[in-house]
Design a protein around this motif. Sequence first.
Motif, short mmCIF file in Angstrom:
data_model
loop_
_atom_site.label_atom_id
_atom_site.label_comp_id
_atom_site.label_asym_id
_atom_site.label_seq_id
_atom_site.Cartn_x
_atom_site.Cartn_y
_atom_site.Cartn_z
N SER A 1 -2.03 -1.97 -4.87
CA SER A 1 -1.89 -1.17 -3.66
C SER A 1 -2.68 -1.72 -2.48
CB SER A 1 -2.33 0.27 -3.92
OG SER A 1 -3.70 0.31 -4.31
N ASP A 16 0.81 -1.22 0.00
CA ASP A 16 0.00 0.00 0.00
C ASP A 16 0.84 1.27 0.00
OD1 ASP A 16 0.74 -0.77 2.65
OD2 ASP A 16 -0.67 0.69 3.47
N ARG A 47 6.70 0.33 -3.38
CA ARG A 47 6.49 -0.27 -4.70
C ARG A 47 7.52 0.26 -5.69
NH1 ARG A 47 1.13 1.23 -3.72
NH2 ARG A 47 1.10 2.64 -5.51
N MET A 84 3.41 3.62 -1.89
CA MET A 84 3.92 3.86 -3.23
C MET A 84 5.45 3.86 -3.27
SD MET A 84 3.19 7.09 -5.77
CE MET A 84 4.09 8.23 -4.70
#
Length: 215
Positions: free
Chosen positions: A39, A14, A19, A16
């Motif tokens: 996410s 979740d 990721r 960013m």
Amino acid sequence: MSENNPIRVLIVDDHMMMRTGLRYTLRSFDDLNLVGEASNGTEAIEMCADLQPDVILMDMVMPGIDGAETTRKIRQCCPEIKIIALTSFQEKDLVEKALQAGAIGYLLKNVEAKELAQAIRAAYAGRPTLAEEATEALIQATREKTEPGHDLTSRETEVLDLMAQGLTNFQISERLTISNSTVKFHVRNILAKLRAANRAEAVNLAWQHNLIEDQ
């Protein structure tokens, strides 16, 4: 897995920034192919059918459906997908939940890039990979579960302490303001959980394992 047929990886996290970091890490290895990013758990479940990843890097702590439940649902519908729990937390309960849900690996987010790549390759081949901290957490959890009295409730511990003080069931019921039958119920549970034959043995075991303070 060759460069022409790389391992398909899906990232589920979740955050960013996390990721993004994983995206750049995976792109540095020719045999790993990032096929998508989710996410949250709901997105991950929906994306699996379309993207058909080989391995998923799964965050364990997410809003909504957490990582363990997402792992369980994906393993139910797509058992061929291998899932690696990738998290900042090493608590034994979280490790157990991830593995019970079907994760093949458990790594902390501070893992080195090469170690992560090796873990993805191992997962694809069906071999588990656990961070040292996760292994230690599981060992600790197993040790705790084998110690007598690990599953005593707070009320049972309270009753056990009064037993050690020599109080009868009636006296315990008066002290705790509960019925005599309730005290008997707690005493039966205490004897069963401590695997004790009688009250005296239960008290001795409690002292030996520091479940109560020595009187």
